[in-house]
Scaffold this motif. Structure first.
Motif: not given
Length: 560
Positions: A303-309
């Motif tokens: 799981i990653a913060k949206a757009g962070s990768g």
């Protein structure tokens, strides 16, 4: 050489020898009528295709482009264009390549549903593909088939194909691969047929092919015609190639992912499977639709913060083949300002459903996803218990069923069963839940002030089609007991900014609801005799008051 064959060669010679524009066309006979095993095709009065058998195709040929064509279909005994019983007028574009499939039946009896013979045209055809690849175009040519998907693995090769629909372009697959093509309903949770596609044995490398759903789902209702199957047309023409039916299904599971982490620092998330992004930008209190997932294989879910990768959470999950899962993201990622602070986790239920067991009912799975709330009981409106002592992270032991016409109201109590926390309504009609299964979550914080001012405790429903979850309104309809209570004297009524009331007790619990029953103001242990209503929209409201003795009093008022 017979006269009909001479006519075919004459048309081909004219198209090749003239300076007129031409384009490439392939005719495929998918007409399943038993009394019409072969057909002739005429173009502008001349015989173009002679004796084309059912489940056969003509090699791609040149036909005139940029000029109006009359394409006619006749029985194979035809002698002239006057014998055609179906005609289509079309002007071909020189830059396009055409696939023309004859579907349906001529006879008006013996076939149900009756789909009149017609020609389905696709104008972006391909004869070739990249070396080592096979490009596939799909067509639902089955007159009695419902809308369908054609899938392999996690990929949808053809989406929502009704009768006569082509897929949205070609799909490129490895010409050395072995694939399982499965026919499913449009949401993918029911598979009706599985077929083997062993491309090395099909010798399709570098070719563009057409795969047709052909025959009848119900031959008995269609003059005992040929049963349904997937048949492959090569660009070189000839008899279509049948893809073998198989009873060996792919090892897959179905899963819905629900974002229920109320941690204000988490927000929108991307989900990865084995470092490949699988879910893009899932927000809090949102869910995916149920989808296919590989089973029997260990998957690393990140799981990653949206757009962070940047994956800040990882866990390993192995799903069981044939199972359906509800996967709920719960817990806290932030380091401070949360009490308690259970770690972020994905809670799985492997007995989830996408549909109710009875088409006229709604099935509900409950889940306690509030990190700081006590154990809860789920009760029916009549106070009888459905599920007892659900702790944080627990799913209910099974689904609760709400029958058609039943009262869709549940009570949430503390685990002791003695203290009513709240009473909620499930909007069966408004949310179109009949025949569906839903997952209802106890979500948010009982004490937001101890949890970074996060979202307050409430109940939310994840629908099987996904999207934003639905908040369950607090149910405040006055029942028989409350109906006997006395009315409160409210003044002024109508009111602009403050509504006042008379009371005989020092404190009261107060709810103000709109006409739909939605709570718009809630005041616990309230000691004043006036309520600020300046923030309410103009309209009619209900004020309910529970005094220190437990008596419920109520009255309507109008906000101007």
């Amino acid at each position: 050489m017979n006269v009909k064959t001479l006519l075919v060669f004459s048309l081909l010679w004219l198209s090749l020898s003239s300076k007129a524009q031409v384009t490439r066309v392939q005719f495929i006979n998918n007409c399943p009528e038993l009394a019409l095993p072969t057909i002739d095709i005429y173009v502008n009065g001349s015989l173009s295709v002679n004796d084309l058998f059912f489940r056969s195709s003509q090699a791609y040929v040149d036909l005139p482009a940029g000029t109006a064509l009359d394409i006619g279909v006749a029985e194979s005994t035809s002698l002239t264009v006057a014998d055609t019983f179906y005609n289509m007028n079309i002007t071909l574009n020189q830059t396009n390549v055409y696939v023309m499939v004859i579907d349906g039946v001529k006879s008006t009896t013996g076939y149900s549903p009756y789909k009149k013979l017609s020609m389905h045209v696709y104008n972006m055809g391909q004869e070739g593909a990249t070396a080592g690849k096979t490009d596939l175009l799909f067509l639902n040519g089955c007159t009695d088939a419902p809308q369908m998907d054609i899938r392999t693995g996690l990929d949808i090769l053809a989406n929502d194909l009704g009768y006569g629909d082509f897929s949205n372009g070609y799909t490129s697959l490895s010409a050395t691969g072995y694939y399982n093509f499965r026919i499913t309903n449009t949401v993918g949770n029911k598979t009706t047929h599985n077929y083997e596609a062993d491309f090395p044995t099909l010798s399709t490398s570098g070719l563009g092919v057409v795969v047709i759903g052909s025959g009848f789902m119900n031959p008995a209702a269609n003059s005992n015609g040929e049963p349904f199957g997937l048949w492959l047309s090569l660009p070189t023409g000839g008899p279509l190639v049948e893809l073998p039916f198989t009873t060996t299904a792919e090892k897959l599971a179905r899963i819905q992912v629900i974002h229920n982490s109320a941690d204000t620092g988490v927000g929108k998330l991307d989900f990865y499977v084995n470092n490949q992004k699988a879910i893009d930008t899932l927000d809090f209190r949102h869910a995916t639709a149920y989808m296919d997932a590989y089973a029997g294989l260990a998957m690393n879910v990140g799981i990653a913060k949206a757009g962070s990768g940047n994956q800040f959470f990882n866990t390993n999950i192995t799903l069981d083949s044939g199972k359906t899962y509800a996967a709920v993201l719960n817990g806290i990622e932030s380091d401070t300002n949360y009490l308690p602070k259970p770690a972020l986790t994905i809670d799985l239920n492997n007995n989830a459903r996408e549909e109710a067991t009875v088409a006229t009912s709604t099935d509900v799975l409950y889940m306690h996803g509030s990190t700081d709330a006590p154990a809860i009981d789920i009760r029916k409106a009549d106070n009888s218990s459905l599920f007892a002592d659900l702790n944080y992270g627990d799913f209910s032991a099974s689904y609760g069923t709400i029958a058609q016409g039943g009262v869709p109201v549940i009570k949430i109590d503390t685990g002791s069963g003695n203290v009513l926390m709240e009473k909620y309504e499930i909007k069966i009609t408004d949310w179109n839940l009949t025949g569906k299964s839903v997952t209802i979550l106890f979500s948010g914080f009982a004490t937001p002030d101890s949890n970074s001012g996060g979202p307050a405790l409430s109940m939310w429903a994840a629908l099987p089609e996904g999207g934003a979850m639905k908040e369950l309104p607090v149910y405040t309809t006055v029942d028989n007991a409350a109906a006997k209570a006395k009315h409160i004297k409210l003044f002024p009524n109508p009111a602009h900014n403050v509504i006042s009331f008379e009371t005989t007790t020092a404190t009261n619990n107060i709810l103000v609801t709109d006409v739909t029953g939605k709570v718009v103001i809630r005041l616990d242990n309230y000691s004043k005799t006036g309520i600020d209503i300046s923030g309410l929209a103009s309209g009619t409201y209900l004020l309910l008051m529970q005094d220190e003795e437990g008596t419920i009093n109520y009255s309507e008022f109008i906000k101007q």
